[in-house]
Design an enzyme around this catalytic site. Structure first.
Site, PDB file in Angstrom:
ATOM      1  CG  ASN A 348      -2.184   0.827   0.979  1.00  0.00           C
ATOM      2  OD1 ASN A 348      -2.283   1.556  -0.010  1.00  0.00           O
ATOM      3  ND2 ASN A 348      -3.125   0.753   1.903  1.00  0.00           N
ATOM      4  CG  HIS A 379      -6.781   0.768   7.881  1.00  0.00           C
ATOM      5  ND1 HIS A 379      -5.571   1.420   7.959  1.00  0.00           N
ATOM      6  CD2 HIS A 379      -6.684  -0.070   6.813  1.00  0.00           C
ATOM      7  CE1 HIS A 379      -4.777   1.002   6.991  1.00  0.00           C
ATOM      8  NE2 HIS A 379      -5.421   0.101   6.278  1.00  0.00           N
TER       9      HIS A 379
END
Length: 494
Positions: A348, A379
């Site tokens: 990522n 998140h």
């Protein structure tokens, strides 16, 4: 029952429900694949019909924006209103607040909005992996906040105060509404990223992404507004390789994951009856297979961006073109990383760049802790996320302690260093399985229960590495001869 709940919660198009019925693949995943395949087919139009030499920047903005909105509605239905709501609020903040404080306000507004969506999803669709707007909203949050910080740097700070990264990304002019919303919704990266920073996006729209990386023999002015264009390298081969790799990852995920379901780690017989070695082996295999889902999505998204001309990053020494400017993952770099830090930097990567820009380079203290904290909040609020990120921060500090104390003893020869690298690579694989399973199963007590039944063995070793190891083996400097031989300064290792 879980499938029925997911089906009701999902608000996207049901036009291709018959494909879902025939294939057994949930309709949300069918829509995702269809939208990404359409994006891959339409992306080359940016390099032909809508090339900068043939059309205006406004037309290129509008083309990407309209398609992005269409794909958003197709995949998310009326939930797509939130895809516009978050950036609209942040744009108002950018336009009305002082640039001295605007970046922090935008960060707060974006995170609060995103958090509300996370909590709504967690309440009504707990633990589900059904496609919904949280994924695109997470990417949009990265875009609006990085843009706000870039504007803050360009409008309020002197260049000598900025890091090299901040100088590159600083913006001195507020985007127009078309530029702003096109940047937020361009179809190439709407569904699952990768995050694209504003300067790179504008360079792509204006055609400067090729001009600024022109070969040395080419005389062009990348800062001019003239219609000068160099011979552009074709991304076709790179797109083909990434597409094939993406499909291979999808195949491996679909075939192998059912044989190693991650839910197995919550079953009581696994927790209490399996040996520590068996548990760790299963965690390593199961979490590795889960990653193939992300590899599939990110490699496909990268191929779409490259097909449109996005992602060009200059030339290698051998003259071949690089198409990795916004690549979100280096699969081999992650799987073969020699340390936790090395692996994290290949996973990522857009989020890593965003965290570095917004937190790590700006926080006066506790940089690592604050970076992990923002990553966890971004998140969402599943307890498993926080267990993973807390453990990640701990093992990052522990790996630094081990590196400082142990690594100098392996720098005497290439063979010794190779042994050290192999050991750290294998250790990193074990640590990854140990700390990331909670990220996947999401739940707190099942994760803690498994940790306790594994005696918290790696957590204990991490604490010992940070507290006892530096006392037993104090960090030392590399001898000057070794330092020179290994291309490193004779200094204390970090």
């Amino acid at each position: 029952m879980a499938e029925a709940v997911d089906y009701v919660y999902y608000d996207g198009s049901r036009l291709f429900s018959w494909v879902s019925d025939m294939s057994g693949i949930p309709v949300d995943q069918v829509n995702f694949v269809i939208s990404q395949f359409l994006a891959l087919g339409l992306a080359p139009l940016f390099r032909s019909v809508f090339h900068p030499s043939k059309t205006s920047a406004a037309t290129r903005h509008a083309f990407g924006l309209v398609l992005g909105l269409a794909f958003g509605y197709f995949c998310f239905g009326m939930q797509a209103v939130h895809l516009a709501g978050l950036p609209a609020l942040c744009y108002i903040v950018m336009r009305t607040q002082s640039p001295h404080v605007m970046q922090r306000t935008v960060l707060a507004v974006a995170l609060i909005y995103l958090s509300c969506i996370h909590l709504h999803r967690q309440k009504y669709d707990y633990g589900s992996y059904t496609l919904d707007i949280t994924g695109p909203l997470m990417v949009i949050t990265q875009k609006v906040t990085s843009l706000a910080f870039s504007l803050h740097d360009g409008l309020t700070r002197q260049e000598e105060e900025l890091t090299a990264n901040q100088k590159y990304h600083m913006i001195k002019k507020m985007p127009t509404a078309l530029e702003y919303f096109s940047y937020m919704f361009h179809f190439q990266a709407l569904m699952c990223g990768p995050v694209l920073f504003y300067r790179d996006y504008i360079d792509f729209i204006d055609g400067h992404n090729f001009l600024k990386h022109a070969p040395p023999s080419t005389s062009v002015d990348s800062n001019s507004n003239s219609k000068n264009f160099v011979l552009e390298p074709s991304p076709s081969l790179v797109v083909f390789k990434k597409f094939v790799s993406s499909m291979l990852c999808a195949l491996l995920f679909m075939v192998l994951l059912p044989k190693f379901p991650i839910t197995r780690v919550k079953e009581q017989d696994f927790v209490t009856e399996e040996s520590l070695v068996s548990k760790m082996s299963y965690l390593i295999v199961a979490t590795s297979l889960v990653r193939f889902k992300y590899y599939h999505a990110w490699l496909l998204a990268d191929a779409i961006c490259n097909a449109s001309g996005l992602g060009f990053n200059g030339y290698r020494k051998d003259g071949s073109a690089r198409w990795d400017l916004i690549s979100n993952v280096d699969v081999l770099g992650f799987e073969l990383g020699l340390s936790l830090r090395d692996s994290i930097e290949q996973w990522n990567k857009g989020t890593t760049r965003w965290l570095r820009m917004c937190v790590y380079e700006r926080a006066p203290r506790f940089k690592t802790v604050l970076t992990y904290a923002l990553s966890a909040l971004w998140h969402g609020f599943y307890p498993g996320y926080y267990l993973t990120f807390a453990s990640g921060a701990m093992f990052t500090f522990a790996s630094r302690a081990v590196r400082r104390s142990i690594r100098p003893y392996f720098m005497g020869s290439k063979s010794h260093k190779a042994v050290y690298d192999i050991l750290t690579m294998l250790t990193t694989r074990v640590v990854m399985g140990y700390i990331t399973f909670s990220f996947v199963i999401l739940e707190f007590w099942p994760s803690v229960n498994l940790y306790l039944n594994m005696y918290l063995w790696l957590h204990v070793l991490a604490v010992l590495a940070m507290t006892v190891l530096p006392v037993l083996i104090p960090p030392r400097r590399l001898p000057p001869a070794n330092a020179v031989a290994n291309g490193m300064p004779a200094k204390k290792l970090d």
